[in-house]
Scaffold this motif. Sequence first.
Motif, mmCIF file in Angstrom:
data_model
loop_
_atom_site.group_PDB
_atom_site.id
_atom_site.type_symbol
_atom_site.label_atom_id
_atom_site.label_comp_id
_atom_site.label_asym_id
_atom_site.label_seq_id
_atom_site.Cartn_x
_atom_site.Cartn_y
_atom_site.Cartn_z
ATOM 1 N N ARG A 151 0.880 -1.137 0.104
ATOM 2 C CA ARG A 151 0.020 -0.108 0.188
ATOM 3 C C ARG A 151 0.799 1.104 0.054
ATOM 4 N NH1 ARG A 151 -4.894 -0.672 4.244
ATOM 5 N NH2 ARG A 151 -5.639 1.105 3.182
ATOM 6 N N MET A 152 0.777 2.116 -1.124
ATOM 7 C CA MET A 152 1.652 3.244 -1.220
ATOM 8 C C MET A 152 1.067 4.150 -0.349
ATOM 9 S SD MET A 152 4.050 3.032 -3.393
ATOM 10 C CE MET A 152 4.241 1.566 -3.132
ATOM 11 N N PRO A 153 2.187 4.721 0.782
ATOM 12 C CA PRO A 153 1.965 5.755 1.600
ATOM 13 C C PRO A 153 1.989 7.411 1.248
ATOM 14 C CG PRO A 153 4.315 5.146 1.726
ATOM 15 C CD PRO A 153 3.723 4.529 0.484
ATOM 16 N N PHE A 154 0.939 7.151 0.279
ATOM 17 C CA PHE A 154 0.915 8.581 -0.476
ATOM 18 C C PHE A 154 -0.804 9.027 -0.604
ATOM 19 C CE2 PHE A 154 4.894 7.086 -2.359
ATOM 20 C CZ PHE A 154 5.897 7.874 -1.438
ATOM 21 N N ARG A 155 -1.025 10.385 -0.569
ATOM 22 C CA ARG A 155 -2.132 10.876 -1.005
ATOM 23 C C ARG A 155 -2.260 10.596 -2.709
ATOM 24 N NH1 ARG A 155 -4.547 14.377 2.614
ATOM 25 N NH2 ARG A 155 -3.131 15.058 4.555
ATOM 26 N N SER A 156 -3.399 10.731 -3.029
ATOM 27 C CA SER A 156 -3.830 10.504 -4.628
ATOM 28 C C SER A 156 -3.424 11.641 -5.350
ATOM 29 C CB SER A 156 -5.184 9.908 -4.833
ATOM 30 O OG SER A 156 -5.226 8.646 -4.003
ATOM 31 N N GLY A 157 -2.885 11.656 -6.379
ATOM 32 C CA GLY A 157 -3.010 12.735 -7.473
ATOM 33 C C GLY A 157 -1.968 13.583 -7.099
ATOM 34 N N GLY A 158 -0.964 13.389 -6.299
ATOM 35 C CA GLY A 158 0.219 14.424 -6.040
ATOM 36 C C GLY A 158 1.388 14.359 -6.848
ATOM 37 N N PHE A 159 1.233 13.353 -7.749
ATOM 38 C CA PHE A 159 2.860 13.342 -8.473
ATOM 39 C C PHE A 159 2.440 13.702 -9.947
ATOM 40 C CE2 PHE A 159 2.806 10.939 -4.440
ATOM 41 C CZ PHE A 159 4.223 11.075 -4.099
ATOM 42 N N ARG A 160 3.650 14.040 -10.424
ATOM 43 C CA ARG A 160 3.623 14.310 -12.085
ATOM 44 C C ARG A 160 4.079 12.994 -12.735
ATOM 45 N NH1 ARG A 160 0.696 17.416 -14.635
ATOM 46 N NH2 ARG A 160 2.156 16.899 -16.412
ATOM 47 N N ALA A 161 4.818 12.177 -12.135
ATOM 48 C CA ALA A 161 5.186 10.914 -12.834
ATOM 49 C C ALA A 161 5.580 9.842 -11.717
ATOM 50 C CB ALA A 161 6.483 11.238 -13.686
ATOM 51 N N VAL A 162 5.235 8.700 -12.276
ATOM 52 C CA VAL A 162 5.503 7.350 -11.321
ATOM 53 C C VAL A 162 6.380 6.328 -12.202
ATOM 54 C CG1 VAL A 162 4.856 5.532 -10.093
ATOM 55 C CG2 VAL A 162 3.743 7.902 -9.809
ATOM 56 N N VAL A 163 7.583 6.222 -11.890
ATOM 57 C CA VAL A 163 8.448 5.250 -12.782
ATOM 58 C C VAL A 163 8.695 4.002 -11.894
ATOM 59 C CG1 VAL A 163 10.590 4.936 -14.056
ATOM 60 C CG2 VAL A 163 9.391 7.109 -13.556
ATOM 61 N N VAL A 164 8.150 2.795 -12.489
ATOM 62 C CA VAL A 164 8.415 1.493 -11.841
ATOM 63 C C VAL A 164 9.645 0.815 -12.698
ATOM 64 C CG1 VAL A 164 7.729 -0.838 -11.338
ATOM 65 C CG2 VAL A 164 6.153 1.195 -11.476
ATOM 66 N N ALA A 165 10.816 0.600 -12.252
ATOM 67 C CA ALA A 165 12.043 0.049 -13.019
ATOM 68 C C ALA A 165 11.592 -1.497 -12.905
ATOM 69 C CB ALA A 165 13.229 0.507 -12.577
ATOM 70 N N GLY A 166 10.629 -2.253 -13.524
ATOM 71 C CA GLY A 166 10.577 -3.571 -13.253
ATOM 72 C C GLY A 166 9.133 -3.681 -13.598
ATOM 73 N N ALA A 167 8.495 -4.854 -13.250
ATOM 74 C CA ALA A 167 7.258 -5.498 -13.443
ATOM 75 C C ALA A 167 6.424 -5.379 -12.226
ATOM 76 C CB ALA A 167 7.149 -6.890 -14.169
#
Length: 222
Positions: A151-167
Amino acid sequence: MHILLTDQLACPRCGPEFGLIVLADRIADRRVESGTLGCANCRTGYPVEAGVADLRVEGSTLFFSPDPSVSEPEYALRLAALIGVQPPQTWVVVIDGSGAAAPAVSGYLPDARIVSITPGPAVPASAAPVQASPAPAQAADRVSKVFAGERMPFRSGGFRAVVVAGAPAPDLLRELGRLPGRGGRLVVTGGDDETVKILHEMGFTMLLREADTLVAAAPGGR
Ligand SMILES: [Zn+2]
């Protein structure tokens, strides 16, 4: 972690509507070096030690397969290109297995505020060996390091980009999908048809699909 990241944090037990309050023991150069991030709802205190916020719920694991090529020299440059030019002072999340990618990406996006998410050590953070960063200190200093579970410990919609280096596992992908703001980007280097399907269900628009690499835009953008 940067003190302003506190505004983006949410309790991983209670959910994205429940923000956290920082009780800092030591702040240096607007960065919380040690202290506690407290939830007023469930009264959980999450530790900040050696500048790293441990926002894992006990027994929770970050389900994703890290990209093995993350340490290759061109990798961070490619990630930065996929993130694209962003307004200054905006938040960008980078998820990888070791935390090596975020400082390198930060070197290419000097105006962004980078949050590095890693699964964290199995032992308490204080007992873990300090990891040497391959990036220049200045770039590493701009990165806020966070250990997180499913569970991501963040509020929703507050980021410009989310990068996943993987699957990412499907549940993690759905959780990550709520983080980019209107028109924000989600970059996945280990994507497949299932990834595309889930992102479409969440209203994302595909901007690029090149082998396993996907770039999608969150709904509500221009
Ligand atoms: Zn809580």
